[in-house]
Motif scaffolding. Sequence first.
Motif, PDB file in Angstrom:
ATOM      1  N   ARG A   1       0.837  -1.201   0.000  1.00 53.09           N
ATOM      2  CA  ARG A   1       0.000   0.000   0.000  1.00 53.09           C
ATOM      3  C   ARG A   1       0.871   1.250   0.000  1.00 53.09           C
ATOM      4  O   ARG A   1       0.608   2.211  -0.730  1.00 53.09           O
ATOM      5  N   ILE A   2       1.933   1.224   0.791  1.00 49.00           N
ATOM      6  CA  ILE A   2       2.839   2.381   0.841  1.00 49.00           C
ATOM      7  C   ILE A   2       3.540   2.540  -0.516  1.00 49.00           C
ATOM      8  O   ILE A   2       3.622   3.638  -1.074  1.00 49.00           O
ATOM      9  N   LEU A   3       4.041   1.420  -1.066  1.00 50.48           N
ATOM     10  CA  LEU A   3       4.774   1.504  -2.338  1.00 50.48           C
ATOM     11  C   LEU A   3       3.871   2.012  -3.460  1.00 50.48           C
ATOM     12  O   LEU A   3       4.285   2.815  -4.302  1.00 50.48           O
ATOM     13  N   SER A   4       2.638   1.539  -3.461  1.00 52.26           N
ATOM     14  CA  SER A   4       1.714   1.964  -4.508  1.00 52.26           C
ATOM     15  C   SER A   4       1.409   3.464  -4.388  1.00 52.26           C
ATOM     16  O   SER A   4       1.463   4.216  -5.366  1.00 52.26           O
ATOM     17  N   ALA A   5       1.103   3.905  -3.154  1.00 55.48           N
ATOM     18  CA  ALA A   5       0.767   5.326  -2.951  1.00 55.48           C
ATOM     19  C   ALA A   5       1.946   6.210  -3.325  1.00 55.48           C
ATOM     20  O   ALA A   5       1.794   7.214  -4.036  1.00 55.48           O
ATOM     21  N   LEU A   6       3.131   5.822  -2.875  1.00 57.91           N
ATOM     22  CA  LEU A   6       4.311   6.648  -3.131  1.00 57.91           C
ATOM     23  C   LEU A   6       4.659   6.643  -4.625  1.00 57.91           C
ATOM     24  O   LEU A   6       4.908   7.704  -5.217  1.00 57.91           O
ATOM     25  N   GLY A   7       4.669   5.462  -5.235  1.00 58.77           N
ATOM     26  CA  GLY A   7       5.010   5.366  -6.660  1.00 58.77           C
ATOM     27  C   GLY A   7       4.053   6.176  -7.513  1.00 58.77           C
ATOM     28  O   GLY A   7       4.452   6.899  -8.431  1.00 58.77           O
ATOM     29  N   ASN A   8       2.765   6.089  -7.194  1.00 59.85           N
ATOM     30  CA  ASN A   8       1.773   6.836  -7.982  1.00 59.85           C
ATOM     31  C   ASN A   8       1.878   8.341  -7.732  1.00 59.85           C
ATOM     32  O   ASN A   8       1.665   9.139  -8.644  1.00 59.85           O
ATOM     33  N   TRP A   9       2.216   8.709  -6.508  1.00 60.27           N
ATOM     34  CA  TRP A   9       2.374  10.137  -6.209  1.00 60.27           C
ATOM     35  C   TRP A   9       3.559  10.701  -7.009  1.00 60.27           C
ATOM     36  O   TRP A   9       3.450  11.757  -7.641  1.00 60.27           O
ATOM     37  N   ILE A  10       4.674   9.975  -7.021  1.00 58.35           N
ATOM     38  CA  ILE A  10       5.852  10.456  -7.774  1.00 58.35           C
ATOM     39  C   ILE A  10       5.509  10.531  -9.271  1.00 58.35           C
ATOM     40  O   ILE A  10       5.828  11.519  -9.947  1.00 58.35           O
ATOM     41  N   ALA A  11       4.839   9.490  -9.771  1.00 58.71           N
ATOM     42  CA  ALA A  11       4.482   9.479 -11.200  1.00 58.71           C
ATOM     43  C   ALA A  11       3.626  10.709 -11.525  1.00 58.71           C
ATOM     44  O   ALA A  11       3.823  11.365 -12.554  1.00 58.71           O
ATOM     45  N   GLY A  12       2.711  11.050 -10.626  1.00 63.72           N
ATOM     46  CA  GLY A  12       1.849  12.226 -10.833  1.00 63.72           C
ATOM     47  C   GLY A  12       2.659  13.515 -10.892  1.00 63.72           C
ATOM     48  O   GLY A  12       2.454  14.363 -11.764  1.00 63.72           O
ATOM     49  N   ARG A  13       3.637  13.644  -9.974  1.00 59.66           N
ATOM     50  CA  ARG A  13       4.436  14.881  -9.945  1.00 59.66           C
ATOM     51  C   ARG A  13       5.302  14.971 -11.212  1.00 59.66           C
ATOM     52  O   ARG A  13       5.484  16.040 -11.770  1.00 59.66           O
ATOM     53  N   LEU A  14       5.832  13.818 -11.642  1.00 59.27           N
ATOM     54  CA  LEU A  14       6.663  13.838 -12.854  1.00 59.27           C
ATOM     55  C   LEU A  14       5.812  14.238 -14.058  1.00 59.27           C
ATOM     56  O   LEU A  14       6.242  15.028 -14.901  1.00 59.27           O
ATOM     57  N   ARG A  15       4.605  13.695 -14.127  1.00 57.53           N
ATOM     58  CA  ARG A  15       3.722  14.057 -15.257  1.00 57.53           C
ATOM     59  C   ARG A  15       3.408  15.549 -15.215  1.00 57.53           C
ATOM     60  O   ARG A  15       3.386  16.200 -16.253  1.00 57.53           O
ATOM     61  N   ASP A  16       3.168  16.086 -13.997  1.00 58.74           N
ATOM     62  CA  ASP A  16       2.918  17.536 -13.884  1.00 58.74           C
ATOM     63  C   ASP A  16       4.097  18.328 -14.450  1.00 58.74           C
ATOM     64  O   ASP A  16       3.935  19.464 -14.884  1.00 58.74           O
ATOM     65  N   SER A  17       5.290  17.727 -14.410  1.00 64.11           N
ATOM     66  CA  SER A  17       6.493  18.408 -14.927  1.00 64.11           C
ATOM     67  C   SER A  17       6.747  18.059 -16.380  1.00 64.11           C
ATOM     68  O   SER A  17       7.843  18.296 -16.895  1.00 64.11           O
ATOM     69  N   GLY A  18       5.784  17.412 -17.013  1.00 68.50           N
ATOM     70  CA  GLY A  18       5.913  17.124 -18.446  1.00 68.50           C
ATOM     71  C   GLY A  18       6.700  15.863 -18.768  1.00 68.50           C
ATOM     72  O   GLY A  18       7.085  15.648 -19.915  1.00 68.50           O
ATOM     73  N   VAL A  19       6.955  15.029 -17.764  1.00 70.74           N
ATOM     74  CA  VAL A  19       7.743  13.804 -17.980  1.00 70.74           C
ATOM     75  C   VAL A  19       6.789  12.635 -18.204  1.00 70.74           C
ATOM     76  O   VAL A  19       5.777  12.518 -17.503  1.00 70.74           O
TER      77      VAL A  19
END
Length: 430
Positions: free
Chosen positions: A301-319
Amino acid sequence: MRRNGGLVSLNLSVRDLAPSATVAINDISNELIRGGRVVYKLGLGQSPFPVPASVVEALRANAHHKDYLPSQGLPALREAVARFHQKNDNVAVHPDDVLIGPGSKLLLFLLQLAYYGDLVVPTPCWVSYAPQAQILGRPVHFLPTNFEGKWRLRPEVLEELCQLDPGRPRIVILNYPGNPDGTTYRPTTLKRIAEVARRHRVIVLSDEIYGKLHHEGRHVSIAQFYPEGTIISSGLSKWCGAGGWRLGTFSFPPTLKRLMETMVSLASETYTAVSAPTQHAAIRAFDGGTDIEMYLVHARRILSALGNWIAGRLRDSGVRVVSPEGGFYLFPDFSSHAERLSARGITTSAMMCARILAETGVAFLPGVEFGRPANELTARISYVDFDGARALAAGETTGLDKPLDEEFIATYCHRTYTATKRLCEWLGAL
Ligand code: PMP
Ligand code: GLU
């Protein structure tokens, strides 16, 4: 050296071999930290979580075992591993067909030493498969994948390779959930890959070391669809948080007994056997139980939440980045920033990661280390720089019905959270 498609002979002398990238990035990070730098360690991929208490207790209770064990492994542990695959993967494994090694990494090496055929690896792939082939002077065939296909091998690509030279002996390594991409296969795709492998008598080395870290707890093994040709690789390093204990397992189909016996002979002439206390304690881990299942529920649960949060921030940065499905890696593609990176003299993934480490303190590995072209601006983020024991304890007090939100991540995965913010700020300032 041509990678990512095509047969590659890695005929360097072993004396030219550099330390493995995963190990090296850890050493470099520690060196910088000793020199007073703040470094966010997203380089080496090791579990942030502690070994479950009952498994640590089992190691303590078995510390008195002092005799050498059989090279194939402790019989009671081999039975536990066979039960584990029966229960988790619905695959009938016989204890006589299980081999215990000092980490699956060495078993992978012995496999390549014992087997005479080609190694086939979809890229991106874990850093050590190809260097191991290089040490042994064996050819490697890299198969291309892409972002759109979630970095997963398509059955047609394997079929095309097999048709080039039918009957050529081959082992294909499939790793899922994947390092470095964090994605996995759908069962329907595994079924189709199994059909190709069966038709062409290709052996599948199914590297399932992250299997129990599938974020939904729904890992499916290709051995279900191709039991007669699949070797399942597992171990304590990832789901049990015990990389440093060095215990890996291979489970063979009976048809590959001769191959396993050769590996046992190689073991007997090299490391003899895995440490006895560790093997006794590993029985507890593979037998599992409610405590280990709950540990896994919270870790995922922690890995999923953290991984998805990072993916979201990277997408916000155009990655561009594929959402994680298991394990603790992301494989972002920064190519939308290519022009701005190039304006700063950055044209390869290695230059990009070196510059980001120098300017932000965030350490992670370039895509080139995972078999991608040098000028492809991809990289692996290993999102494990946080205190896993503290995060687990906090997660346990947050009802399973409640999502772990940004506040949880900022508080309990703070270093990885800060590293992500720094990386995104760096991209924003390009
Ligand atoms: N396969 C993959 C995909 C990995 O990431 C690793 C890294 N630990 C290994 C195999 C080897 O693991 P170990 O030797 O610790 O079992
Ligand atoms: N498998 C881990 C990684 O990919 C580290 C350990 C290793 O490479 O042996 O970072």
